[in-house]
Write a protein that holds these residues in place. Structure first.
Motif, PDB file in Angstrom:
ATOM      1  N   ALA A  53      -6.961  -8.090   4.384  1.00 30.95           N
ATOM      2  CA  ALA A  53      -8.423  -8.133   4.282  1.00 30.95           C
ATOM      3  C   ALA A  53      -8.983  -6.940   3.528  1.00 30.95           C
ATOM      4  CB  ALA A  53      -9.028  -8.186   5.691  1.00 30.95           C
ATOM      5  N   GLY A  54      -8.247  -5.826   3.520  1.00 28.40           N
ATOM      6  CA  GLY A  54      -8.744  -4.624   2.850  1.00 28.40           C
ATOM      7  C   GLY A  54      -9.794  -3.873   3.652  1.00 28.40           C
ATOM      8  N   ILE A  55      -9.814  -4.090   4.963  1.00 24.51           N
ATOM      9  CA  ILE A  55     -10.813  -3.435   5.812  1.00 24.51           C
ATOM     10  C   ILE A  55     -10.488  -1.947   5.962  1.00 24.51           C
ATOM     11  CG2 ILE A  55     -11.852  -3.370   8.126  1.00 24.51           C
ATOM     12  CD1 ILE A  55     -12.551  -5.925   6.665  1.00 24.51           C
ATOM     13  N   ILE A  56     -11.516  -1.127   5.770  1.00 21.55           N
ATOM     14  CA  ILE A  56     -11.396   0.319   5.961  1.00 21.55           C
ATOM     15  C   ILE A  56     -12.290   0.657   7.154  1.00 21.55           C
ATOM     16  CG2 ILE A  56     -11.818   2.584   4.916  1.00 21.55           C
ATOM     17  CD1 ILE A  56     -11.527   0.945   2.156  1.00 21.55           C
ATOM     18  N   ASN A  57     -11.653   0.962   8.280  1.00 19.50           N
ATOM     19  CA  ASN A  57     -12.396   1.005   9.537  1.00 19.50           C
ATOM     20  C   ASN A  57     -11.898   2.142  10.432  1.00 19.50           C
ATOM     21  OD1 ASN A  57     -13.774   0.410  11.908  1.00 19.50           O
ATOM     22  ND2 ASN A  57     -12.301  -1.163  12.519  1.00 19.50           N
ATOM     23  N   PRO A  58     -12.763   3.111  10.743  1.00 19.85           N
ATOM     24  CA  PRO A  58     -12.351   4.234  11.589  1.00 19.85           C
ATOM     25  C   PRO A  58     -12.479   3.985  13.087  1.00 19.85           C
ATOM     26  CG  PRO A  58     -14.574   4.608  10.787  1.00 19.85           C
ATOM     27  CD  PRO A  58     -14.133   3.291  10.212  1.00 19.85           C
ATOM     28  N   ILE A  98      -4.136   0.569   4.506  1.00 19.41           N
ATOM     29  CA  ILE A  98      -4.831   1.320   3.450  1.00 19.41           C
ATOM     30  C   ILE A  98      -4.959   2.781   3.842  1.00 19.41           C
ATOM     31  CG2 ILE A  98      -6.989   1.563   2.151  1.00 19.41           C
ATOM     32  CD1 ILE A  98      -7.367  -1.496   2.595  1.00 19.41           C
ATOM     33  N   LEU A  99      -5.498   3.039   5.027  1.00 17.49           N
ATOM     34  CA  LEU A  99      -5.687   4.428   5.462  1.00 17.49           C
ATOM     35  C   LEU A  99      -4.359   5.140   5.657  1.00 17.49           C
ATOM     36  CD1 LEU A  99      -8.669   3.961   7.953  1.00 17.49           C
ATOM     37  CD2 LEU A  99      -8.744   5.104   5.738  1.00 17.49           C
ATOM     38  N   ILE A 159     -10.293   8.785   6.162  1.00 17.13           N
ATOM     39  CA  ILE A 159     -11.411   8.209   5.397  1.00 17.13           C
ATOM     40  C   ILE A 159     -11.747   9.100   4.200  1.00 17.13           C
ATOM     41  CG2 ILE A 159     -13.905   7.785   5.479  1.00 17.13           C
ATOM     42  CD1 ILE A 159     -12.757   5.560   6.974  1.00 17.13           C
ATOM     43  N   ASP A 160     -11.859  10.400   4.444  1.00 13.23           N
ATOM     44  CA  ASP A 160     -12.207  11.347   3.370  1.00 13.23           C
ATOM     45  C   ASP A 160     -11.148  11.358   2.278  1.00 13.23           C
ATOM     46  OD1 ASP A 160     -14.451  12.017   4.833  1.00 13.23           O
ATOM     47  OD2 ASP A 160     -13.619  13.872   5.652  1.00 13.23           O
ATOM     48  N   PHE A 161      -9.874  11.337   2.688  1.00 12.41           N
ATOM     49  CA  PHE A 161      -8.793  11.399   1.711  1.00 12.41           C
ATOM     50  C   PHE A 161      -8.725  10.112   0.891  1.00 12.41           C
ATOM     51  CE2 PHE A 161      -4.323  11.247   0.305  1.00 12.41           C
ATOM     52  CZ  PHE A 161      -4.284  12.453  -0.382  1.00 12.41           C
ATOM     53  N   LEU A 162      -9.020   8.974   1.520  1.00 11.16           N
ATOM     54  CA  LEU A 162      -9.022   7.707   0.789  1.00 11.16           C
ATOM     55  C   LEU A 162     -10.085   7.721  -0.314  1.00 11.16           C
ATOM     56  CD1 LEU A 162      -8.038   4.742   0.451  1.00 11.16           C
ATOM     57  CD2 LEU A 162      -9.862   4.101   2.033  1.00 11.16           C
ATOM     58  N   LYS A 163     -11.278   8.189   0.025  1.00 13.54           N
ATOM     59  CA  LYS A 163     -12.357   8.226  -0.986  1.00 13.54           C
ATOM     60  C   LYS A 163     -11.965   9.107  -2.170  1.00 13.54           C
ATOM     61  CE  LYS A 163     -16.161   7.266   2.191  1.00 13.54           C
ATOM     62  NZ  LYS A 163     -17.228   7.852   3.011  1.00 13.54           N
ATOM     63  N   LYS A 164     -11.367  10.257  -1.880  1.00 14.01           N
ATOM     64  CA  LYS A 164     -10.911  11.170  -2.925  1.00 14.01           C
ATOM     65  C   LYS A 164      -9.836  10.503  -3.795  1.00 14.01           C
ATOM     66  CE  LYS A 164      -8.481  15.661  -3.271  1.00 14.01           C
ATOM     67  NZ  LYS A 164      -7.130  15.161  -3.605  1.00 14.01           N
ATOM     68  N   THR A 165      -8.888   9.826  -3.138  1.00 15.31           N
ATOM     69  CA  THR A 165      -7.782   9.185  -3.851  1.00 15.31           C
ATOM     70  C   THR A 165      -8.280   8.051  -4.738  1.00 15.31           C
ATOM     71  OG1 THR A 165      -6.257   9.752  -2.074  1.00 15.31           O
ATOM     72  CG2 THR A 165      -5.572   7.983  -3.547  1.00 15.31           C
ATOM     73  N   TYR A 217       0.820  -1.222   0.000  1.00 14.10           N
ATOM     74  CA  TYR A 217       0.000   0.000   0.000  1.00 14.10           C
ATOM     75  C   TYR A 217       0.848   1.265   0.000  1.00 14.10           C
ATOM     76  CZ  TYR A 217      -4.071  -2.930   0.960  1.00 14.10           C
ATOM     77  OH  TYR A 217      -5.066  -3.871   0.875  1.00 14.10           O
ATOM     78  N   ALA A 218       1.954   1.270   0.750  1.00 15.15           N
ATOM     79  CA  ALA A 218       2.802   2.473   0.795  1.00 15.15           C
ATOM     80  C   ALA A 218       3.340   2.790  -0.598  1.00 15.15           C
ATOM     81  CB  ALA A 218       3.951   2.273   1.788  1.00 15.15           C
TER      82      ALA A 218
END
Length: 344
Positions: free
Chosen positions: A44-49, A314-315, A65-71, A13-14
């Motif tokens: 697993a690919g879990i995106i969890n805040p 991921i985050l 979370i916001d930046f991931l959606k934009k990216t 991911y990095a």
């Protein structure tokens, strides 16, 4: 000699999210990939805040979370695909006390956007005390994400499929074999222990196993179930269940005690027959304060490290790829909390 702006070493991911920063800023680069599946690629690919043991959140969760959606929207512009799976986490409560704690925490400003106050009952799995939904949680379609990005990098001559040879790197002159580079960024996960320039950084391996199982009774497709571990459907009709955390058994083969732990954990919530079809493991690079390690080499100012993403790869990988890019290109200081300097 070919002149480029960047060398990236590492394909988790990095490395991928940093490559994206270079793509969107029109920088020339090559990314070195050994072709072995990294911990990121079997994750697993879990995106969890939310930290689901204590119902707390973590530093910059909403921004990440916001930046991931934009990216991911930006990445879709050149791969043509959306990798965000809208499959919110449903945490199975152990008892009424956990329900009460969840509701109490949901009144907290930093958690109100994440902890849904309405409880749900799920079919097929045991959830006698119902489940709490984590709003804004999701999953990344991991295999598609990596397959498509590798394909894009290869088609655009950004990918070099070979192990990076540190002995061929001359940092003083900024050369590697027939490449003249401005900067080199090492995103190697636990591979950093072999890197003579950054082998002293404070990352520790955390071995994680997961199993893929065939279930006799299907569970809902649009949820990610969590009690001890995560359970969700994969692309090929199997279900992912995992992962474990182990800082002791660090050998490079399957640990049967981890498989037993997973089978027992799944049996607790899934009262039907299932078969284990596959076992995978990887080594997460973790840091004692649970923050990434990002920084510049003390002597060679053109060498950088981006590591220690841990279980939130991921985050962390997405959000801090921009921080690293701005540090290198715009001289914007890194957050003290992630700077490699904090261990000096």
């Amino acid at each position: 000699m070919k002149q480029i702006d960047y060398i990236i070493v590492g394909d988790g991911y990095a490395g991928m999210f940093f490559a994206h920063q270079l793509i969107r800023n029109n920088k020339s680069f090559v990314l070195f990939s050994e072709g072995r599946k990294s911990a990121s690629q079997v994750s697993a690919g879990i995106i969890n805040p939310v930290v689901l043991k204590k119902f707390t959140t973590f530093w910059k969760a909403q921004e990440q979370i916001d930046f991931l959606k934009k990216t991911l929207t930006e990445i879709k512009s050149y791969t043509g695909k959306n990798y965000l799976i809208d499959s919110p986490i449903h945490r199975i409560f152990h008892d009424e006390n956990e329900q009460k704690l969840w509701l109490k925490k949901s009144e907290n400003d930093e958690l109100s956007g994440f902890l849904d106050k309405k409880f749900d009952h799920l079919e097929v799995v045991k959830n006698n005390f119902l489940t709490g939904k984590v709003n804004q949680s999701a999953r990344l379609q991991v295999s598609g994400f990596f397959v498509d990005l590798f394909d894009f990098l290869e088609k655009n001559a950004f990918l070099i499929k070979e192990k990076f040879d540190y002995t061929k790197l001359d940092a003083s002159s900024g050369t590697y074999k027939d490449l003249q580079f401005k900067n080199a960024v090492f995103c190697e996960g636990m591979g950093v222990t072999e890197n003579p320039f950054f082998s002293d950084i404070a990352v520790n391996p955390n071995k994680g196993h997961h199993i893929k199982v065939k279930l006799s009774h299907a569970i809902p497709e649009d949820v990610t179930i969590k009690k001890k571990h995560f359970l969700f459907p994969t692309d090929n009709g199997l279900y992912f269940y995992g992962g474990t955390y182990d800082r002791e058994q660090l050998h490079h083969h399957v640990d049967e005690s981890a498989v037993t732990q997973l089978v027992n954990g799944l049996s607790e919530i899934y009262p039907h027959d299932f078969e284990v079809e596959e076992v995978n493991f990887g080594f997460r690079p973790t840091v004692k304060d649970r923050r990434p390690i990002i920084g510049r080499h003390a002597s060679f100012k053109n060498l950088y490290v981006f590591n220690g993403l841990g279980a939130r790869g991921i985050l962390n990988g997405c959000y801090f790829s921009k921080s690293l890019y701005q540090f290198i290109e715009e001289d914007i200081p890194l957050h003290e909390e992630v700077s490699a300097e904090r261990f000096k």
